[in-house]
Enzyme design. Sequence first.
Site, PDB file in Angstrom:
ATOM      1  CB  SER A 310       2.337   0.826  13.237  1.00 57.36           C
ATOM      2  OG  SER A 310       1.610   1.683  12.393  1.00 57.36           O
ATOM      3  CG  ASP A 455       1.348  -1.174   9.888  1.00 58.10           C
ATOM      4  OD1 ASP A 455       2.098  -1.420  10.844  1.00 58.10           O
ATOM      5  OD2 ASP A 455       0.263  -0.598  10.007  1.00 58.10           O
TER       6      ASP A 455
END
Length: 717
Positions: A310, A455
């Site tokens: 991320s 993600d």
Amino acid sequence: MNSPEKSAACDIYDPKSIPDYDREFIDPDDLRQFENALNDNESNSLVALNDWRPIYQRVRKNRGRRKKPRRTTDETREGVLYTVLKWPFLFIVFGWITVLGFAYALTRFYIVLYERWVSWRGKKESLRRELWKQTDYNNWLKAAQALDNHLGNQQWKEIDEYAYYDHLTINKLVNQLRKARTDVELQMRNGVSSSTVIPATEELCALLEGCVKNNFAGVENPRLYSETYSGTKNLVQEYIDEVEKCIQVVSNNKWVSNEDKYHHFKHLDTNFGRTALCLSGGATFAYYHFGVARALLDNGVLPEIITGTSGGALVAALIATRTDEELKQLLVPALAHRIRASSEGMASWIWRWWRTGARFDTITWARECSWFCRGSTTFKEAYERTGRILNVSCVPSDPHSPTILANYLTSPNCVIWSAVLASAAVPGILNPVVLMTKKRDGTLAPYSFGHKWKDGSLRTDIPIRALNLHFNVNFPIVSQVNPHINLFFFSSRGSVGRPVTHRRGRGWRGGFLGSAIEQYIKLDLNKWLRVLRHLELLPRPLGQDWSEIWLQKFSGTITIWPKTIPSDFYYILSDPTPERLARMLNVGQQSAFPMIQFIKNRLKIENAILKGLHQYSPAVSPAQSRRKRGHAGKPSDPMVERLDHNLPDRQPDNKEDLSDSSGIDSNVSSRDSCLQPSSNRRNRRRSTGNIFQEMRRQSAVFFDDSDLYAEDDKKVE
């Protein structure tokens, strides 16, 4: 402050002082190809049911028909009791979790007051404040030693006995290593014949092969570095220094052949393992990683293996695509001028979220992210440029497919900025994206058959198992900034470089009662979250199982926890100003200072092994540095070679060409020739050429973590 210091202070805020500030690395054609790949799956082909029915015929819905469940039939549990009790039980558990959360907040508040008014008073409080004022590691180390002297921690270092490592074995081994090393050095200095030197060297090598292992006799136990603010037991430090000297003696021994040295260092490297820096997600909290990386870089302990997820993937990409000299110029407050992902106004965000379901625009993020990745650089190109191994964790948009750890082995031609975007695609913030691969002509194409990814923090924030699988990593250094995890970080017996001051390090933070209540509440919270997940009671907002953001492992052998402030939550999706980034850099460095000595001791042995391994490796010239060497020749992955061999333009024309290829290729080719006629094989190769090309791009993809080991666990049971 004199004029040179003022000039230096101004330079770190000047955007023109950072390298390539005005340069746009990415080609507009690459963004256009990425946009086409994103929109490819969204277009619907116009197909009529037959010649007499129109396209998109309106059909009145049957009101009596049951609505399709959000989950598939196989996922939805059945049974009367499950249907009746699911929601009441879910509300009861959530209510109890809320009560536990409130009790946990009160407990932590009590511990803070206890430490402030009981543990930290008088001179040691002033010494601790002086410690946290330091922005340079050398000054920090002096302040830490002064605090250790005041608390009596220096006397603890001089005592060999300690429950968390085998001091008797280490003491005996240090004497044996010193004696063996002295004998070899003396014989080499006196010019003794090889028949005398070789037995002494073999004895030294045998000792090294027996003790150079991960956490041998507990010398890498974090508890050994958690009783003082600086350093560890004198015996442990003496052992590490002696092992390094012995490795250097073996490396410089002219009586041992280069081949024997290579096999020896290869054995040590396999047993000792590798170190990796793991950068967690956390939105804009991830900018604390810049300070952590700067502290490790300035002290020469930045690992070559780096993984990011991320927001941490953006920081990892910057580190892995730049050299040390470039990083020292980049990791300054002026870098904030290049962080422009959230520059749009609130009206644009609301309109985009209403139209697309995402707050940010994917193409804009791709353009801004490409600067941190030096344009459309691939994982392999980054490794060849800097010698650093970049890893990015991505999760498929399908909730049941396994995750992927992209690096120069599993996906060498994958474009880094596409992997960073995929790893940062939080549902509701950024829509899932397509990974892109660079073809031989330099153009980009969809990777993994156009599947979309999102993600990585949702399931594998810290991919320790995959790192161990690919690179033998067994010493992860984790920089953890996830806000929902930082709130629950508490080490009741102290952490590396941060001992408990109560009862001279042998007490508990907040007293035994405070630590016991904190641990009980935290374990109870974890228990109820696992109950909800295993009973499949949790809903799935945005089609995602969110339980893993709490239940996965977020720590490593060393875990660095930068201290956040309440305003960080307000700016969690905002670009930092140079002043805010300067504070985050400073806090990140200070949080890493207590870990420096532990990391130095680990890398002291690891770097000595790698230096000997690369110096005497038959595939690498001794003059080549690890950081500056490239990979010449074709990849040696057997799977890649097999797939290359089946491509039409790679087929050998005669037996001599066939014999020159690898043994695996020869076996596969001969086996195929026995099973199929030659004409059928040619037709098959023509019809499946495109498939093999796509398979070649995906040939080395290995999947990550729990999904990878689930089948093996079932077999063991």
